[in-house]
Design a protein around this motif. Structure first.
Motif, mmCIF file in Angstrom:
data_model
loop_
_atom_site.group_PDB
_atom_site.id
_atom_site.type_symbol
_atom_site.label_atom_id
_atom_site.label_comp_id
_atom_site.label_asym_id
_atom_site.label_seq_id
_atom_site.Cartn_x
_atom_site.Cartn_y
_atom_site.Cartn_z
ATOM 1 N N LEU A 27 0.861 -1.180 0.000
ATOM 2 C CA LEU A 27 0.000 0.000 0.000
ATOM 3 C C LEU A 27 0.897 1.229 0.000
ATOM 4 C CD1 LEU A 27 -2.667 -1.096 2.654
ATOM 5 C CD2 LEU A 27 -2.812 -1.245 0.156
ATOM 6 N N TYR A 28 0.507 2.247 -0.762
ATOM 7 C CA TYR A 28 1.309 3.463 -0.881
ATOM 8 C C TYR A 28 0.650 4.628 -0.159
ATOM 9 C CZ TYR A 28 4.395 1.174 -4.132
ATOM 10 O OH TYR A 28 5.307 0.320 -4.685
ATOM 11 N N LYS A 100 4.597 1.848 1.844
ATOM 12 C CA LYS A 100 5.733 2.555 1.236
ATOM 13 C C LYS A 100 5.305 3.934 0.755
ATOM 14 C CE LYS A 100 8.492 -1.213 -0.627
ATOM 15 N NZ LYS A 100 9.178 -1.638 -1.848
ATOM 16 N N THR A 101 6.283 4.805 0.602
ATOM 17 C CA THR A 101 6.011 6.102 -0.003
ATOM 18 C C THR A 101 6.170 5.974 -1.523
ATOM 19 O OG1 THR A 101 8.310 6.779 0.267
ATOM 20 C CG2 THR A 101 6.782 7.423 2.003
ATOM 21 N N VAL A 102 5.458 6.798 -2.226
ATOM 22 C CA VAL A 102 5.556 6.814 -3.683
ATOM 23 C C VAL A 102 6.906 7.429 -4.057
ATOM 24 C CG1 VAL A 102 4.576 7.810 -5.792
ATOM 25 C CG2 VAL A 102 3.066 7.012 -3.967
ATOM 26 N N PRO A 103 7.668 6.773 -4.930
ATOM 27 C CA PRO A 103 8.950 7.357 -5.333
ATOM 28 C C PRO A 103 8.752 8.641 -6.133
ATOM 29 C CG PRO A 103 8.481 5.385 -6.624
ATOM 30 C CD PRO A 103 7.401 5.505 -5.593
ATOM 31 N N ASP A 104 9.762 9.485 -6.130
ATOM 32 C CA ASP A 104 9.692 10.727 -6.898
ATOM 33 C C ASP A 104 9.704 10.427 -8.394
ATOM 34 O OD1 ASP A 104 9.720 12.291 -4.609
ATOM 35 O OD2 ASP A 104 11.907 12.465 -4.589
ATOM 36 N N MET A 132 7.176 8.108 -14.072
ATOM 37 C CA MET A 132 7.544 7.166 -13.014
ATOM 38 C C MET A 132 8.376 6.054 -13.658
ATOM 39 S SD MET A 132 6.175 8.542 -10.405
ATOM 40 C CE MET A 132 6.288 7.295 -9.146
ATOM 41 N N GLU A 133 9.557 5.819 -13.103
ATOM 42 C CA GLU A 133 10.415 4.762 -13.618
ATOM 43 C C GLU A 133 10.317 3.521 -12.728
ATOM 44 O OE1 GLU A 133 14.227 6.465 -15.706
ATOM 45 O OE2 GLU A 133 14.110 7.215 -13.637
ATOM 46 N N ASN A 134 10.190 2.374 -13.357
ATOM 47 C CA ASN A 134 10.149 1.099 -12.637
ATOM 48 C C ASN A 134 9.122 1.112 -11.507
ATOM 49 O OD1 ASN A 134 12.327 0.107 -14.228
ATOM 50 N ND2 ASN A 134 13.710 1.289 -12.951
ATOM 51 N N PHE A 135 7.954 1.668 -11.796
ATOM 52 C CA PHE A 135 6.889 1.769 -10.815
ATOM 53 C C PHE A 135 5.592 1.391 -11.513
ATOM 54 C CE2 PHE A 135 3.838 4.293 -8.197
ATOM 55 C CZ PHE A 135 4.123 3.711 -6.967
ATOM 56 N N ASP A 136 4.965 0.307 -11.075
ATOM 57 C CA ASP A 136 3.819 -0.245 -11.781
ATOM 58 C C ASP A 136 2.480 0.400 -11.434
ATOM 59 O OD1 ASP A 136 5.431 -2.056 -13.140
ATOM 60 O OD2 ASP A 136 5.324 -3.497 -11.499
#
Length: 171
Positions: A27-28, A100-104, A132-136
């Motif tokens: 979960l983000y 987790k936090t959402v990556p930048d 977003m890179e490598n983030f589904d």
């Protein structure tokens, strides 16, 4: 021998649940996390889920669809499921999620994330896009401002834009 007529219903099965993240296995923080929650053999309307951190909002109870929102700082969220059996609540199980936090997002110009570019390439791009890179997870970001750093003579100068478009001065 005496005969007594009666009617009763019961279910013989080990309690079980199904909690399926429809987008990810975590979960983000700060986004809607769609979940599908059900308990085998039990009508979805009789399933009563809760979450240990954040909130769980029904979207379509008949289909077992919910949105989970988790707060910043949480490391784990547990979805617990109770079911209503003729007015009695029974715990069916629980499912643990990592939080987790959402990556930048990364800035891209003309399909490039880094490196040098000619003025023609920058002009052709016209704007900076956030990807977003490598983030589904399906998230979209909008660039609301950026700066271009250039060397003019002996000076290092930052030129700002208040949108995702390059300004004439930046070009």
């Amino acid at each position: 021998m005496e005969v007594y007529t009666f009617q009763s219903e019961y279910m013989v099965a080990k309690p079980g649940i199904t909690v399926s993240p429809t987008k990810m296995n975590v979960l983000y923080v700060g986004v809607d996390n769609p979940l599908s929650i059900s308990a085998p053999g039990i009508a979805n309307e009789k399933v009563q889920p809760s979450i240990s951190a954040g909130s769980l909002t029904p979207v379509n109870v008949k289909n077992g669809e919910y949105i989970a929102k988790v707060p910043a700082g949480a490391r784990e969220a547990v979805v617990s499921v109770m079911a209503d059996f003729n007015g009695q609540k029974k715990k069916m199980g629980e499912f643990k999620f990592r939080v987790k936090t959402v990556p930048d997002p990364a800035p891209f110009v003309n399909g490039k994330k880094e490196g040098s570019m000619t003025k023609a390439e920058v002009e052709a791009a016209g704007a900076v896009l956030a990807k977003m890179e490598n983030f589904d997870f399906d998230l979209k970001f909008t660039v609301t401002g950026f700066s271009v750093s250039v060397v003019k003579g002996d000076l290092y100068v930052d030129i700002n834009s208040t949108s995702n478009r390059f300004t004439p001065e930046q070009l």
